[in-house]
Scaffold this motif. Structure first.
Motif, PDB file in Angstrom:
ATOM      1  N   TYR A  65     -23.124   6.035  12.194  1.00 38.60           N
ATOM      2  CA  TYR A  65     -23.287   6.063  13.641  1.00 38.60           C
ATOM      3  C   TYR A  65     -24.682   5.558  14.032  1.00 38.60           C
ATOM      4  N   TYR A  66     -25.715   5.979  13.287  1.00 43.44           N
ATOM      5  CA  TYR A  66     -27.079   5.582  13.615  1.00 43.44           C
ATOM      6  C   TYR A  66     -27.265   4.078  13.468  1.00 43.44           C
ATOM      7  N   THR A  67     -26.755   3.529  12.374  1.00 41.83           N
ATOM      8  CA  THR A  67     -26.880   2.086  12.159  1.00 41.83           C
ATOM      9  C   THR A  67     -26.180   1.313  13.273  1.00 41.83           C
ATOM     10  N   GLU A  68     -24.994   1.777  13.649  1.00 44.09           N
ATOM     11  CA  GLU A  68     -24.225   1.114  14.716  1.00 44.09           C
ATOM     12  C   GLU A  68     -24.994   1.120  16.030  1.00 44.09           C
ATOM     13  N   ARG A  69     -25.571   2.287  16.372  1.00 42.97           N
ATOM     14  CA  ARG A  69     -26.277   2.385  17.648  1.00 42.97           C
ATOM     15  C   ARG A  69     -27.565   1.549  17.651  1.00 42.97           C
ATOM     16  N   LEU A  70     -28.262   1.497  16.520  1.00 42.62           N
ATOM     17  CA  LEU A  70     -29.474   0.675  16.447  1.00 42.62           C
ATOM     18  C   LEU A  70     -29.141  -0.803  16.585  1.00 42.62           C
ATOM     19  N   ASN A  71     -28.046  -1.219  15.957  1.00 41.69           N
ATOM     20  CA  ASN A  71     -27.620  -2.616  16.087  1.00 41.69           C
ATOM     21  C   ASN A  71     -27.258  -2.936  17.537  1.00 41.69           C
ATOM     22  N   GLU A  72     -26.613  -1.982  18.209  1.00 42.21           N
ATOM     23  CA  GLU A  72     -26.280  -2.173  19.625  1.00 42.21           C
ATOM     24  C   GLU A  72     -27.551  -2.281  20.460  1.00 42.21           C
ATOM     25  N   ALA A  73     -28.536  -1.419  20.161  1.00 46.89           N
ATOM     26  CA  ALA A  73     -29.792  -1.438  20.916  1.00 46.89           C
ATOM     27  C   ALA A  73     -30.506  -2.771  20.750  1.00 46.89           C
ATOM     28  N   SER A 124     -16.750   9.959  23.164  1.00 48.50           N
ATOM     29  CA  SER A 124     -16.737  10.226  21.728  1.00 48.50           C
ATOM     30  C   SER A 124     -18.150  10.489  21.234  1.00 48.50           C
ATOM     31  N   TYR A 125     -18.251  11.391  20.272  1.00 44.55           N
ATOM     32  CA  TYR A 125     -19.510  11.644  19.578  1.00 44.55           C
ATOM     33  C   TYR A 125     -19.172  12.193  18.203  1.00 44.55           C
TER      34      TYR A 125
END
Length: 467
Positions: free
Chosen positions: A313-321, A68-69
């Protein structure tokens, strides 16, 4: 792309094309499936900024890779030692085939973006290999070599324009890429020429450098579509860096905190770009910074960015990082990893129990790592009588160059070797994506700082607090 892996046959895969009929909302899922002849095992992976998904290669060479993207993009795929790119939209399904030993000549595609896929495979060998000849040219032959390099790409785009059922964004991107690539070459060549000829970086040469800089300044930074290209993002990064430097000029060094640079990066990007480009650029820089250095110096920047970001999406990925670093928080116990010492003995971190352990993750091919060695030696001399173990761990691909350098330089401290390089236990545990990387553990093998200061910096302050 390096060598290009195969895009797969459609035979058994045709059913996938009809899974979602016209007008059906297929969401943000993308499906890449097919068959790669010459392979009967292994995996295929897809990545954008990080790995998005992997799938097994079956005994008959077939695979099915859904991921997914949130937007159309150029995605990088890797199978065996082959890499290739596909341009895809959310909801696309494509089927590819090729032979692993002759990928580019046997590649074929069917389904969504098949024309674009075949274009990408033809473009790859034209885009990177010949660049070396351009960068090694003399002043009198540079523009001729550049034109020889760009002409086949221009002709390929002209062919592309004649195709039916072509994604208009893709055609727009590939036309823009030619101009971006030309500008990139013109910006990079003067530095390359000066380095090759031992000319001072500020010495004038017979090249239109000012004109090139003006072209860079006049570049249109308002089209978010161009973010698909690394070269465009690099140009945008340059603008952010220049403005950040201006904004920080004159600030008292004592007022600059560990996260000041990223805070000003966010502010600079906010003032330079339209929101969609701003959000992507800040996200991309924060993600890279967190991946390399951890979240400690980025939390305020992430909070500031979250307050202005329009893309969840950006916030989600930063939180994951940032969450990946939870296991590396101060006080966490480090597993008792095994290494090999310079005499070939098996050793473990627990062998150093009772001492502070200051770890240097390095490799013989790493220039910045080698540059730290004199400072490392001085630290050892300074703290020689204290209970500090100075542990240099090599992640070289093989132990031979490590052994040679350690013995020839008579390197001080503990010198250990980690098997499997970047995939070694310690490199994967500490999320190491760049070296040198320094780590400080307490006497019970618990983390004090997973991304400690360098010997050339102010690490003494931290060591003094714990001895």
């Amino acid at each position: 792309m390096k060598k290009l892996p195969a895009l797969l046959i459609i035979t058994v895969c045709m059913a996938f094309i009809s899974c979602s009929g016209p007008g059906t909302d297929r969401g943000d899922q993308i499906i890449v499936a097919g068959k790669i002849d010459g392979l009967d095992q292994g995996t295929i992976s897809v990545r954008r900024d990080d790995v998005l998904a992997t799938a097994d290669i079956h005994p008959d060479g077939s695979f099915h890779l859904p991921f997914s993207y949130y937007a159309n993009y150029y995605f990088q795929f890797r199978v065996a030692d082959q890499g290739f790119w596909l341009y895809l939209d959310p909801g696309d399904s494509i089927y590819i085939s090729a032979h692993i030993d002759d990928f580019s000549n046997t590649f074929s595609a069917s389904g969504d973006k098949s024309v674009e896929a075949e274009f990408m495979v033809r473009k790859e060998p034209l885009d990177f290999g010949p660049e070396v000849q351009v960068m090694s040219a003399g002043l009198d032959e540079y523009f001729e070599k550049k034109n020889e390099f760009l002409t086949p790409l221009i002709e390929l785009v002209n062919e592309l324009e004649k195709q039916n059922n072509l994604d208009p964004d893709f055609l727009k991107l590939e036309k823009a890429y030619i101009e971006l690539r030309s500008l990139q070459l013109d910006l990079n060549f003067p530095m390359s020429y000066r380095m090759r000829n031992n000319i001072d970086r500020d010495a004038p040469i017979d090249f239109p450098e000012e004109e090139t800089k003006q072209r860079l300044e006049s570049l249109d930074y308002s089209d978010p579509l161009l973010l698909r290209f690394g070269v465009f993002r690099n140009f945008a990064n340059r603008k952010v860096h220049e403005l950040r430097q201006q904004m920080m000029h004159g600030i008292n060094p004592g007022e600059i905190g560990p996260d000041s640079s990223m805070i000003y990066t966010v502010l600079a990007a906010d003032s330079l770009f339209v929101p969609e480009i701003r959000d992507f650029m800040i996200y991309d820089m924060l993600r890279a910074n967190i991946g390399f250095s951890g979240p400690v110096g980025a939390r305020r920047s992430v909070e500031l960015f979250t307050s202005m970001n329009k893309n969840p999406y950006y916030t989600e990925r930063l939180n994951e990082a940032m969450a990946q670093w939870d296991m590396l928080s101060p006080g966490s116990l480090v597993p008792d990893f095994t290494f090999t010492d310079i005499d070939g003995n098996s050793v473990r971190l627990s062998d150093l129990s009772g001492k502070l352990i200051y770890i240097d993750i390095w490799a013989t091919w790493c220039g910045p790592c080698i540059a730290e060695h004199p400072h490392w030696d001085r630290l050892i001399e300074k703290y020689g009588d204290n209970d500090i173990a100075f542990l240099a761990i090599s992640i070289d691909e093989s132990p031979a160059p490590w052994e040679k350098m350690v013995r020839e330089k008579e390197m001080k401290g503990y010198n250990w070797y980690a098997e499997n390089a970047w995939q070694s236990e310690i490199a994967t545990h500490f999320l190491i994506r760049g070296i040198p990387r320094f780590i400080l553990l307490d006497r019970e093998r618990r983390i004090i700082d997973p991304n400690a200061g360098r010997p050339s910096g102010n690490i003494s302050e931290l060591l003094d607090q714990h001895i």
